[in-house]
Motif scaffolding. Structure first.
Motif, PDB file in Angstrom:
ATOM      1  N   CYS A 104       0.831  -1.207   0.000  1.00 25.15           N
ATOM      2  CA  CYS A 104       0.000   0.000   0.000  1.00 25.15           C
ATOM      3  C   CYS A 104       0.866   1.258   0.000  1.00 25.15           C
ATOM      4  CB  CYS A 104      -0.911   0.010   1.222  1.00 25.15           C
ATOM      5  SG  CYS A 104      -2.325  -1.109   1.153  1.00 25.15           S
ATOM      6  N   ALA A 105       1.890   1.278   0.844  1.00 21.01           N
ATOM      7  CA  ALA A 105       2.757   2.456   0.939  1.00 21.01           C
ATOM      8  C   ALA A 105       3.490   2.715  -0.369  1.00 21.01           C
ATOM      9  CB  ALA A 105       3.754   2.277   2.083  1.00 21.01           C
ATOM     10  N   GLU A 106       3.853   1.641  -1.092  1.00 21.46           N
ATOM     11  CA  GLU A 106       4.494   1.806  -2.402  1.00 21.46           C
ATOM     12  C   GLU A 106       3.523   2.396  -3.424  1.00 21.46           C
ATOM     13  OE1 GLU A 106       5.838  -2.086  -3.386  1.00 21.46           O
ATOM     14  OE2 GLU A 106       7.224  -2.220  -1.686  1.00 21.46           O
ATOM     15  N   LEU A 107       2.237   2.089  -3.276  1.00 20.94           N
ATOM     16  CA  LEU A 107       1.239   2.550  -4.240  1.00 20.94           C
ATOM     17  C   LEU A 107       0.912   4.023  -4.063  1.00 20.94           C
ATOM     18  CD1 LEU A 107      -1.191  -0.504  -4.102  1.00 20.94           C
ATOM     19  CD2 LEU A 107       0.287   0.116  -6.016  1.00 20.94           C
ATOM     20  N   GLY A 108       0.880   4.511  -2.819  1.00 22.02           N
ATOM     21  CA  GLY A 108       0.518   5.909  -2.601  1.00 22.02           C
ATOM     22  C   GLY A 108       0.386   6.241  -1.134  1.00 22.02           C
ATOM     23  N   SER A 109       0.463   7.515  -0.811  1.00 25.97           N
ATOM     24  CA  SER A 109       0.512   7.957   0.580  1.00 25.97           C
ATOM     25  C   SER A 109      -0.763   7.642   1.354  1.00 25.97           C
ATOM     26  CB  SER A 109       0.770   9.465   0.632  1.00 25.97           C
ATOM     27  OG  SER A 109       1.982   9.796  -0.010  1.00 25.97           O
ATOM     28  N   ASP A 110      -1.928   7.687   0.694  1.00 18.87           N
ATOM     29  CA  ASP A 110      -3.197   7.473   1.390  1.00 18.87           C
ATOM     30  C   ASP A 110      -3.660   6.021   1.361  1.00 18.87           C
ATOM     31  OD1 ASP A 110      -3.372  10.154   1.988  1.00 18.87           O
ATOM     32  OD2 ASP A 110      -4.808  10.641   0.409  1.00 18.87           O
ATOM     33  N   VAL A 111      -2.998   5.167   0.588  1.00 20.64           N
ATOM     34  CA  VAL A 111      -3.490   3.800   0.410  1.00 20.64           C
ATOM     35  C   VAL A 111      -3.428   2.986   1.702  1.00 20.64           C
ATOM     36  CG1 VAL A 111      -3.324   1.706  -0.989  1.00 20.64           C
ATOM     37  CG2 VAL A 111      -2.843   3.925  -2.022  1.00 20.64           C
ATOM     38  N   PRO A 112      -2.350   3.098   2.510  1.00 21.22           N
ATOM     39  CA  PRO A 112      -2.351   2.319   3.755  1.00 21.22           C
ATOM     40  C   PRO A 112      -3.546   2.607   4.650  1.00 21.22           C
ATOM     41  CG  PRO A 112      -0.140   3.096   3.294  1.00 21.22           C
ATOM     42  CD  PRO A 112      -1.050   3.776   2.306  1.00 21.22           C
ATOM     43  N   PHE A 113      -3.939   3.891   4.770  1.00 20.71           N
ATOM     44  CA  PHE A 113      -5.081   4.182   5.638  1.00 20.71           C
ATOM     45  C   PHE A 113      -6.367   3.585   5.079  1.00 20.71           C
ATOM     46  CE2 PHE A 113      -8.735   6.678   7.027  1.00 20.71           C
ATOM     47  CZ  PHE A 113      -8.678   6.374   8.381  1.00 20.71           C
ATOM     48  N   SER A 114      -6.514   3.541   3.770  1.00 20.77           N
ATOM     49  CA  SER A 114      -7.710   2.930   3.189  1.00 20.77           C
ATOM     50  C   SER A 114      -7.830   1.468   3.599  1.00 20.77           C
ATOM     51  CB  SER A 114      -7.691   3.049   1.669  1.00 20.77           C
ATOM     52  OG  SER A 114      -7.725   4.397   1.262  1.00 20.77           O
ATOM     53  N   LEU A 115      -6.706   0.796   3.770  1.00 21.26           N
ATOM     54  CA  LEU A 115      -6.723  -0.592   4.228  1.00 21.26           C
ATOM     55  C   LEU A 115      -7.098  -0.672   5.699  1.00 21.26           C
ATOM     56  CD1 LEU A 115      -5.995  -3.540   3.238  1.00 21.26           C
ATOM     57  CD2 LEU A 115      -3.772  -3.164   4.308  1.00 21.26           C
ATOM     58  N   VAL A 116      -6.583   0.257   6.505  1.00 22.55           N
ATOM     59  CA  VAL A 116      -6.714   0.176   7.964  1.00 22.55           C
ATOM     60  C   VAL A 116      -8.040   0.746   8.444  1.00 22.55           C
ATOM     61  CG1 VAL A 116      -5.743   1.053  10.124  1.00 22.55           C
ATOM     62  CG2 VAL A 116      -4.225   0.188   8.321  1.00 22.55           C
ATOM     63  N   GLY A 117      -8.433   1.931   7.945  1.00 28.72           N
ATOM     64  CA  GLY A 117      -9.673   2.563   8.360  1.00 28.72           C
ATOM     65  C   GLY A 117      -9.647   3.056   9.798  1.00 28.72           C
ATOM     66  N   GLY A 118     -10.846   3.291  10.342  1.00 31.05           N
ATOM     67  CA  GLY A 118     -10.942   3.820  11.698  1.00 31.05           C
ATOM     68  C   GLY A 118     -10.453   5.251  11.765  1.00 31.05           C
ATOM     69  N   ALA A 119      -9.515   5.499  12.659  1.00 32.29           N
ATOM     70  CA  ALA A 119      -8.851   6.793  12.763  1.00 32.29           C
ATOM     71  C   ALA A 119      -7.371   6.517  12.989  1.00 32.29           C
ATOM     72  CB  ALA A 119      -9.421   7.614  13.908  1.00 32.29           C
ATOM     73  N   ALA A 120      -6.528   7.357  12.398  1.00 31.34           N
ATOM     74  CA  ALA A 120      -5.092   7.126  12.516  1.00 31.34           C
ATOM     75  C   ALA A 120      -4.341   8.416  12.262  1.00 31.34           C
ATOM     76  CB  ALA A 120      -4.617   6.046  11.531  1.00 31.34           C
ATOM     77  N   LEU A 121      -3.165   8.509  12.865  1.00 30.10           N
ATOM     78  CA  LEU A 121      -2.216   9.579  12.574  1.00 30.10           C
ATOM     79  C   LEU A 121      -1.231   9.072  11.536  1.00 30.10           C
ATOM     80  CD1 LEU A 121      -0.659  12.245  13.043  1.00 30.10           C
ATOM     81  CD2 LEU A 121       0.443  11.140  15.014  1.00 30.10           C
ATOM     82  N   GLY A 122      -1.127   9.780  10.414  1.00 29.42           N
ATOM     83  CA  GLY A 122      -0.173   9.421   9.369  1.00 29.42           C
ATOM     84  C   GLY A 122       1.050  10.317   9.440  1.00 29.42           C
ATOM     85  N   ARG A 123       2.217   9.715   9.538  1.00 27.59           N
ATOM     86  CA  ARG A 123       3.487  10.444   9.531  1.00 27.59           C
ATOM     87  C   ARG A 123       4.218  10.188   8.219  1.00 27.59           C
ATOM     88  NH1 ARG A 123       4.562  14.415  13.197  1.00 27.59           N
ATOM     89  NH2 ARG A 123       4.203  13.790  15.341  1.00 27.59           N
ATOM     90  N   GLY A 124       5.432  10.727   8.088  1.00 23.60           N
ATOM     91  CA  GLY A 124       6.137  10.650   6.816  1.00 23.60           C
ATOM     92  C   GLY A 124       5.339  11.431   5.790  1.00 23.60           C
ATOM     93  N   ARG A 125       5.053  10.798   4.647  1.00 22.85           N
ATOM     94  CA  ARG A 125       4.159  11.445   3.675  1.00 22.85           C
ATOM     95  C   ARG A 125       2.719  11.012   3.884  1.00 22.85           C
ATOM     96  NH1 ARG A 125       3.805   7.341  -0.227  1.00 22.85           N
ATOM     97  NH2 ARG A 125       5.605   5.947  -0.248  1.00 22.85           N
TER      98      ARG A 125
END
Length: 300
Positions: A133-154
């Protein structure tokens, strides 16, 4: 291998988007607080003679159907990792606004990745899937995880966040899209030579999420890309004002836009703000949703 797999995957709203200065790789460091909301795409994969993508739903004509689509790229990435052909038909039933700052394309990438993993029985670990997911794009990992999360890095380095209740939102969909790179470039231009501090998550915002307190969250939401989005699309200012005037607790551009997001106290408030926005003539469509909701989920 027969049959098909369908995955439902949510949209997101950024309740905080703190943007650092440009990095040497062209990205920006972020403190990006994601909330998954109940607008969903459904991604179905089934065996085929070759990789192909189809799409139906609102604005489906704007969705690329070639291998640049994140859903196709996800299938290719998982297939390459496991030494197999990505011969699947990916069908996307769109309900997330297209090019609207709500991670619809990223959602499709995460949905296709999880669906292909289930169809092929690859048995990939959660960590492997998140890495792809991270290789595909910055927002893709959160789409997998859902809920609420803090995203760091990009935005791809995620820390799950506790949420104490449901938050109600109204989303106003604008005509056309906005290029995310163009919005970041405009943000850099507007900032000029200013020294940009390292982005940090707001303690007040995290407390408001934890408490499920909509009024406290409204006082803490922020989006460093909002001025840039409004600079590129001045008509967004009228949409934001219409939502505020209708009683929204907070009004903001969602991500890089051009969708605008309005935090409201409850479902009744959502209906009131949605009706006012719909009749204001400042947006193309209005959607109501609440969050948090789960990330990508296998339905069948």
């Amino acid at each position: 291998m027969t049959g098909s797999v369908t995955v439902r995957v949510p949209a997101k709203v950024n309740v905080q988007l703190a943007v650092g200065g440009p990095r040497s790789d062209g990205y920006h460091d972020l403190a990006n607080v994601f909330l998954a909301v109940g607008l969903h795409d459904e991604v179905t994969v089934r065996p085929a003679d070759e990789l192909r993508v189809t799409c139906a739903g609102p604005d489906a004509a704007q969705v690329p159907l070639d291998h640049s689509n994140l859903a196709a790229r996800a299938a290719l990435a998982l297939a390459a990792r496991y030494g197999r052909d990505a011969n699947v038909h990916i069908h996307i039933d769109k309900d997330i606004p297209v090019a609207g700052g709500m991670a619809g394309g990223s959602a499709d990438g995460a949905g296709a990745l999880l669906a292909c993993d289930a169809l092929w029985g690859t048995g990939a670990s959660r960590e492997e899937l998140l890495g792809i997911c991270a290789e595909l794009g910055s927002d893709v990992p959160f789409s997998l995880v859902g809920g609420a999360a803090l995203g760091r890095g990009r935005g791809e380095l995620l820390t799950p966040l506790p949420v104490g209740g449901a938050f109600h939102w109204v989303f106003a969909v604008a005509d056309g899209g906005l290029s995310t790179p163009a919005v970041y470039a405009e943000c850099d231009r507007l900032r000029g030579a200013a020294d940009i501090p390292a982005p940090e998550a707001s303690a007040a915002l995290l407390d408001a999420l934890r408490a499920g307190d909509a009024e406290a969250l409204a006082a803490a939401v922020s989006n460093d890309l909002q001025d840039a989005a409004v600079s590129l699309r001045p008509s967004l200012a009228a949409t934001l004002e219409a939502g505020r005037g209708a009683g929204a607790l907070a009004a903001m551009v969602s991500g890089s836009g051009p969708t605008t997001a309005f935090l409201v106290p409850d479902a009744a408030g959502a209906r009131k703000v949605a009706d006012a926005l719909q009749s204001s003539g400042t947006c193309r469509a209005v959607r109501v949703a609440a969050g948090p909701v789960p990330g990508a989920t296998v339905l069948s």
